[in-house]
Write a protein that holds these residues in place. Structure first.
Motif, PDB file in Angstrom:
ATOM      1  N   CYS A  51      -0.188   3.231   3.756  1.00  0.00           N
ATOM      2  CA  CYS A  51       0.160   2.707   5.087  1.00  0.00           C
ATOM      3  C   CYS A  51       1.329   1.730   5.070  1.00  0.00           C
ATOM      4  CB  CYS A  51      -1.055   2.066   5.749  1.00  0.00           C
ATOM      5  SG  CYS A  51      -1.508   0.437   5.096  1.00  0.00           S
ATOM      6  N   CYS A  62       0.829  -1.196   0.000  1.00  0.00           N
ATOM      7  CA  CYS A  62       0.000   0.000   0.000  1.00  0.00           C
ATOM      8  C   CYS A  62       0.872   1.257   0.000  1.00  0.00           C
ATOM      9  CB  CYS A  62      -0.919  -0.006   1.225  1.00  0.00           C
ATOM     10  SG  CYS A  62      -1.904   1.494   1.395  1.00  0.00           S
ATOM     11  N   CYS A 100      -7.174  -0.913   0.095  1.00  0.00           N
ATOM     12  CA  CYS A 100      -6.351  -1.539   1.129  1.00  0.00           C
ATOM     13  C   CYS A 100      -7.245  -1.999   2.274  1.00  0.00           C
ATOM     14  CB  CYS A 100      -5.312  -0.535   1.630  1.00  0.00           C
ATOM     15  SG  CYS A 100      -4.314  -1.137   3.013  1.00  0.00           S
ATOM     16  N   HIS A 149      -6.399  -2.440   5.231  1.00  0.00           N
ATOM     17  CA  HIS A 149      -5.912  -1.871   6.499  1.00  0.00           C
ATOM     18  C   HIS A 149      -6.279  -0.395   6.650  1.00  0.00           C
ATOM     19  CE1 HIS A 149      -3.625  -5.504   7.340  1.00  0.00           C
ATOM     20  NE2 HIS A 149      -3.322  -5.498   6.051  1.00  0.00           N
ATOM     21  N   CYS A 150      -6.125   0.404   5.575  1.00  0.00           N
ATOM     22  CA  CYS A 150      -6.349   1.850   5.708  1.00  0.00           C
ATOM     23  C   CYS A 150      -7.373   2.390   4.715  1.00  0.00           C
ATOM     24  CB  CYS A 150      -5.031   2.610   5.560  1.00  0.00           C
ATOM     25  SG  CYS A 150      -4.407   2.675   3.859  1.00  0.00           S
ATOM     26  N   ASN A 186      -7.117   2.907   1.625  1.00  0.00           N
ATOM     27  CA  ASN A 186      -6.520   3.627   0.496  1.00  0.00           C
ATOM     28  C   ASN A 186      -6.939   2.973  -0.827  1.00  0.00           C
ATOM     29  OD1 ASN A 186      -4.687   5.349  -0.948  1.00  0.00           O
ATOM     30  ND2 ASN A 186      -3.169   3.702  -0.943  1.00  0.00           N
TER      31      ASN A 186
HETATM   32 ZN   LIG Z   1      -3.029   0.813   3.389  1.00  0.00          ZN
END
Ligand SMILES: [Zn+2]
Length: 87
Positions: free
Chosen positions: A35, A32, A56, A58-59, A61
């Motif tokens: 992050c 990514c 993503c 996780h974040c 994005n």
């Molecule tokens: Zn990310």
């Protein structure tokens, strides 16, 4: 409509992306650009609309955008810092 109702995982676009990439794209590992997390493409979150958006997990994005028309495909990996594929 809630965005989660349109979400799939990255495995859902494997066939479409394999038209362009001659590798097993779901196991390609993307980093990514926001992050720094690394995940296989198959683990991304896929949202369907006028085109396909990979986010993503996780974040959130935007990693990649894909638009397909009759015989053509536009792909942007603007949110991916690096893509690792087995060769
Ligand atoms: Zn990310």
């Amino acid at each position: 409509m809630d965005m989660d109702e349109l979400m799939l995982d990255g495995n859902a676009v494997a066939g479409m992306l394999q038209e362009v990439f001659a590798v097993e794209i779901t196991t390609a590992v993307g980093m990514c650009g926001k992050c720094g997390a690394t995940e296989p493409i198959g683990a991304t979150r896929v949202f369907r609309g006028a085109g396909i958006v990979l986010r993503c997990p996780h974040c959130d994005n935007v990693l990649a955008k894909v638009v397909k028309d009759n015989g053509r495909m536009w792909i942007s990996f603007a949110g991916v810092r690096a893509l690792e594929v087995a060769v």
